[in-house]
Design a protein around this motif. Structure first.
Motif, PDB file in Angstrom:
ATOM      1  N   ALA A 133       5.527 -20.570 -12.149  1.00 18.39           N
ATOM      2  CA  ALA A 133       5.606 -22.011 -11.841  1.00 18.39           C
ATOM      3  C   ALA A 133       6.117 -22.307 -10.440  1.00 18.39           C
ATOM      4  CB  ALA A 133       6.447 -22.758 -12.884  1.00 18.39           C
ATOM      5  N   MET A 134       5.958 -21.330  -9.535  1.00 15.45           N
ATOM      6  CA  MET A 134       6.425 -21.527  -8.165  1.00 15.45           C
ATOM      7  C   MET A 134       5.245 -21.773  -7.250  1.00 15.45           C
ATOM      8  SD  MET A 134       9.018 -18.431  -8.121  1.00 15.45           S
ATOM      9  CE  MET A 134      10.391 -18.395  -9.219  1.00 15.45           C
ATOM     10  N   GLY A 135       5.051 -23.021  -6.885  1.00 13.82           N
ATOM     11  CA  GLY A 135       3.958 -23.339  -5.988  1.00 13.82           C
ATOM     12  C   GLY A 135       3.465 -24.739  -6.207  1.00 13.82           C
ATOM     13  N   SER A 136       2.528 -25.160  -5.375  1.00 12.30           N
ATOM     14  CA  SER A 136       2.055 -26.542  -5.414  1.00 12.30           C
ATOM     15  C   SER A 136       0.535 -26.602  -5.389  1.00 12.30           C
ATOM     16  CB  SER A 136       2.602 -27.299  -4.200  1.00 12.30           C
ATOM     17  OG  SER A 136       3.973 -27.042  -4.045  1.00 12.30           O
ATOM     18  N   GLY A 158      -0.210 -28.060  -8.100  1.00 14.27           N
ATOM     19  CA  GLY A 158       0.483 -27.058  -8.901  1.00 14.27           C
ATOM     20  C   GLY A 158       1.949 -27.400  -9.070  1.00 14.27           C
ATOM     21  N   SER A 159       2.662 -26.642  -9.864  1.00 15.67           N
ATOM     22  CA  SER A 159       2.189 -25.396 -10.397  1.00 15.67           C
ATOM     23  C   SER A 159       1.326 -25.527 -11.650  1.00 15.67           C
ATOM     24  CB  SER A 159       3.375 -24.482 -10.720  1.00 15.67           C
ATOM     25  OG  SER A 159       4.193 -25.074 -11.713  1.00 15.67           O
ATOM     26  N   ASP A 179       7.578 -29.037 -15.415  1.00 11.42           N
ATOM     27  CA  ASP A 179       7.845 -29.774 -14.175  1.00 11.42           C
ATOM     28  C   ASP A 179       9.281 -29.502 -13.766  1.00 11.42           C
ATOM     29  OD1 ASP A 179       8.560 -31.846 -12.281  1.00 11.42           O
ATOM     30  OD2 ASP A 179       6.768 -32.954 -12.879  1.00 11.42           O
ATOM     31  N   THR A 180       9.437 -28.754 -12.690  1.00 10.01           N
ATOM     32  CA  THR A 180      10.754 -28.380 -12.177  1.00 10.01           C
ATOM     33  C   THR A 180      11.068 -29.196 -10.927  1.00 10.01           C
ATOM     34  OG1 THR A 180      10.427 -26.162 -13.047  1.00 10.01           O
ATOM     35  CG2 THR A 180      12.117 -26.392 -11.359  1.00 10.01           C
ATOM     36  N   GLY A 181      10.003 -29.453 -10.140  1.00 12.37           N
ATOM     37  CA  GLY A 181      10.177 -30.261  -8.932  1.00 12.37           C
ATOM     38  C   GLY A 181       8.967 -31.142  -8.686  1.00 12.37           C
ATOM     39  N   GLY A 182       8.068 -31.180  -9.666  1.00 10.75           N
ATOM     40  CA  GLY A 182       6.863 -31.995  -9.487  1.00 10.75           C
ATOM     41  C   GLY A 182       5.618 -31.378 -10.089  1.00 10.75           C
ATOM     42  N   SER A 183       5.778 -30.259 -10.768  1.00 12.58           N
ATOM     43  CA  SER A 183       4.612 -29.490 -11.205  1.00 12.58           C
ATOM     44  C   SER A 183       3.742 -30.133 -12.271  1.00 12.58           C
ATOM     45  CB  SER A 183       5.038 -28.112 -11.693  1.00 12.58           C
ATOM     46  OG  SER A 183       5.237 -27.282 -10.588  1.00 12.58           O
ATOM     47  N   PHE A 211      12.261 -21.022 -14.801  1.00  8.95           N
ATOM     48  CA  PHE A 211      12.156 -20.930 -13.349  1.00  8.95           C
ATOM     49  C   PHE A 211      13.541 -21.315 -12.795  1.00  8.95           C
ATOM     50  CE2 PHE A 211      10.031 -23.582  -9.652  1.00  8.95           C
ATOM     51  CZ  PHE A 211      10.860 -22.982  -8.719  1.00  8.95           C
ATOM     52  N   PHE A 314      16.334 -29.033  -3.040  1.00  2.00           N
ATOM     53  CA  PHE A 314      15.536 -28.509  -4.151  1.00  2.00           C
ATOM     54  C   PHE A 314      15.200 -27.041  -3.921  1.00  2.00           C
ATOM     55  CE2 PHE A 314      11.416 -27.233  -5.770  1.00  2.00           C
ATOM     56  CZ  PHE A 314      11.622 -27.384  -7.125  1.00  2.00           C
ATOM     57  N   HIS A 315      14.795 -26.700  -2.717  1.00  3.62           N
ATOM     58  CA  HIS A 315      14.375 -25.314  -2.481  1.00  3.62           C
ATOM     59  C   HIS A 315      15.533 -24.340  -2.542  1.00  3.62           C
ATOM     60  CE1 HIS A 315      10.129 -25.209  -2.389  1.00  3.62           C
ATOM     61  NE2 HIS A 315      10.174 -26.454  -1.932  1.00  3.62           N
ATOM     62  N   ARG A 362      10.836 -16.351  -3.033  1.00  9.48           N
ATOM     63  CA  ARG A 362      11.870 -17.180  -3.675  1.00  9.48           C
ATOM     64  C   ARG A 362      13.050 -16.329  -4.122  1.00  9.48           C
ATOM     65  NH1 ARG A 362       9.627 -22.624  -5.285  1.00  9.48           N
ATOM     66  NH2 ARG A 362       7.538 -22.523  -4.398  1.00  9.48           N
ATOM     67  N   ASP A 429       5.414 -31.821  -2.212  1.00 11.35           N
ATOM     68  CA  ASP A 429       6.386 -32.150  -3.269  1.00 11.35           C
ATOM     69  C   ASP A 429       7.467 -33.105  -2.778  1.00 11.35           C
ATOM     70  OD1 ASP A 429       5.101 -30.108  -4.759  1.00 11.35           O
ATOM     71  OD2 ASP A 429       6.405 -28.616  -3.841  1.00 11.35           O
TER      72      ASP A 429
END
Ligand code: GLN
Length: 497
Positions: A133-136, A158-159, A179-183, A211, A314-315, A362, A429
């Protein structure tokens, strides 16, 4: 044979199946036919990592039997649902888009999957995602990228891009993602569907491969606000197996449908309309704000002054947590094991070499920001920034603002391969991470098009305000749909199966 259930809503399917007017097995067969058609030819959609139409059809038969025996109507009777491939399923692999878990079959079902089954839903497959789930963009899947159903040369976001694409392409009416940051929201925007990220803790994370556990939520996709809400209602609620899911009654989201927004106050945070925002995205969002006004909402320009700090915070935080979450993939506890390694180091290295580039990046970043020398400078400051971002929202909602409206993303879907720099990628994101840091519910819905591609608008509200967000989004969706059908006889952004 015509298949009337293709592109039907979950709401229509469930009432038809409950009433015995439509056979659940035929709904599954229709979904399978669309999936096959979409994956044939030179530009396969590749929304799924694995499909399970066979087991879904078997369950459909059991369901039909149960309904014939005059069981109570079920919330999602016969509704084909796709589930992101980072939720554990006992009858299908769970790969997280990673080579490490290519052959992994969990011995249990995630909490969400259990609830889906109890509601009569039929899980037809596991959808593609960026590794862990790491990516956009869903380009970081070990199994190849998913395409955007609106333009095969573009990413679905994504993710949870596979889930968004499966819904947009008409394979399933609704799907589950993480959805962790927008997924959920970002791919929903890129694919022209609705995505809901609920309040942190509203849906069980039991069996969701972690994640960043302080940010991870389970979200839903639908082609309509109603479908995304029905699915959320069915999977929400306390789970004793997830200690972060509070014991509180599940909100009635159906109640929120078909109402108006008269007298509600919607804040428009100026930080979400920066210079450089894609002109088409801005125009579609401004038009949607105009619609909300016309519907009787009070619209007020507001400020969320710490917005700029959200993305870096967030990152730092998500990578720190990821470096810890992913430590379990060592070939001993989880993850493919190299055959006959001659030392423990060789065993670890063999497994961990299977991580893709983005996951490795990451892990390195997270380990760095947590290291004794850098912890204060990076991790502690990111935690402080997180508190400031949450404080911005708290102040705003205490001042009488019911919800804020923003673009979901600063730009529409980009081309496959177009963005290779991780920082540039993360800019997509920029508008979704703040709600994640603050643990607040947020909903993305299609508000128009830019350059022929879907544009998403995002509503963010106070914790547990899902009914309010659904109410506003449903009213706006009705107004925008009426506008589109008045302007042309063809519905917006349709993908024919
Ligand atoms: N796109 C963001 C990231 O790359 C968020 C991912 C997510 O929500 N799972 O980390």
């Amino acid at each position: 044979m015509s298949r009337p259930y293709v592109r039907s809503t979950a709401a229509d399917i469930t009432s038809a199946v409950n009433a015995g007017h439509v056979r659940a097995v035929e709904v599954v067969a229709a979904a399978e036919a669309v999936q096959r058609a979409r994956d044939e030819g030179p530009t396969p959609l590749r929304a799924f990592v694995s499909v399970g139409f066979g087991p879904a059809a078997d369950r459909a038969l059991e369901l039909e039997e149960g309904l014939r025996e005059a069981g109570p109507p079920l919330a999602l009777a016969g509704v084909p649902v796709a589930v992101n491939d980072n939720f554990s399923t006992a009858d299908l692999p769970t790969t997280c888009g990673s080579r490490l878990l290519e052959a992994y079959r969990p011995p249990f079902d995630a909490g969400v999957v259990r609830r889906l089954r109890a509601a009569g839903a039929l899980v037809v497959g596991k959808t593609n995602l960026d590794e862990f789930a790491m990516g956009s963009s869903t380009e970081h899947s070990a199994f190849g990228p998913t395409r955007n159903p609106h333009d095969a040369g573009r990413v679905p976001g994504g993710s949870s891009g596979g889930s968004a694409a499966a819904v947009a392409a008409g394979i399933v009416p609704c799907a589950v993602g993480s959805d962790t940051g927008g997924s959920v929201r970002q791919p929903a925007a890129f694919c022209g569907v609705v995505g809901i990220k609920p309040t942190y803790g509203m849906v069980s994370r039991y069996g969701l491969v972690a994640f960043a556990p302080s940010l991870d939520t389970v979200g839903t996709f639908g082609r309509t606000v109603q479908d995304a809400a029905l699915l959320l209602e069915a999977i929400a609620g306390h789970d004793p197996l997830d200690s972060t899911s509070p014991e509180r009654a599940v909100a009635d989201l159906r109640e929120a449908l078909g109402r108006d927004v008269q007298g509600m106050t919607i804040g428009i945070p100026r930080e979400y309309f920066p210079a450089g925002l894609h002109a088409g995205v801005e125009a579609a969002c401004r038009a949607a704000i105009g619609r909300l006004k016309a519907l009787g909402a009070r619209v007020r320009e507001v400020s969320l002054p710490h917005t700029e700090r959200a993305l870096p915070a967030f990152h730092v935080l998500s990578s720190a947590e990821a470096s810890s979450s992913l430590a379990r993939f060592d070939g001993v506890r989880f993850g493919a094991r190299v055959p006959s390694p001659d030392s423990v180091d060789a065993l670890w290295e063999g497994t961990r070499a299977l991580f893709g580039r983005e996951a490795k990046r990451r892990i390195l970043l997270g380990t760095f920001v947590l290291s004794a020398r850098h912890r204060e400078h990076h991790h502690a400051r990111a935690l402080a920034a997180r508190a400031k971002v949450a404080g911005d929202f708290a102040r705003l909602f205490a001042s009488g603002v019911d919800a804020v409206f923003t673009p979901t993303t600063p730009m529409p879907a980009f081309r496959l391969g177009e963005i290779t720099d991780p920082y540039a990628m993360s800019l997509s994101d920029a508008f979704t991470v703040a709600a994640s840091l603050a643990g607040l519910p947020a909903l993305s819905l299609p508000v128009g098009t830019a350059d022929g591609l879907p544009v998403g608008g995002q509503l963010v509200g106070p914790a547990w305000s899902e009914p309010r967000l659904v109410r506003i989004a449903d009213a706006l969706e009705r107004a925008l749909t009426a506008e589109t059908s008045a302007a042309s006889s063809a519905p917006a952004a349709v993908v024919t199966a």
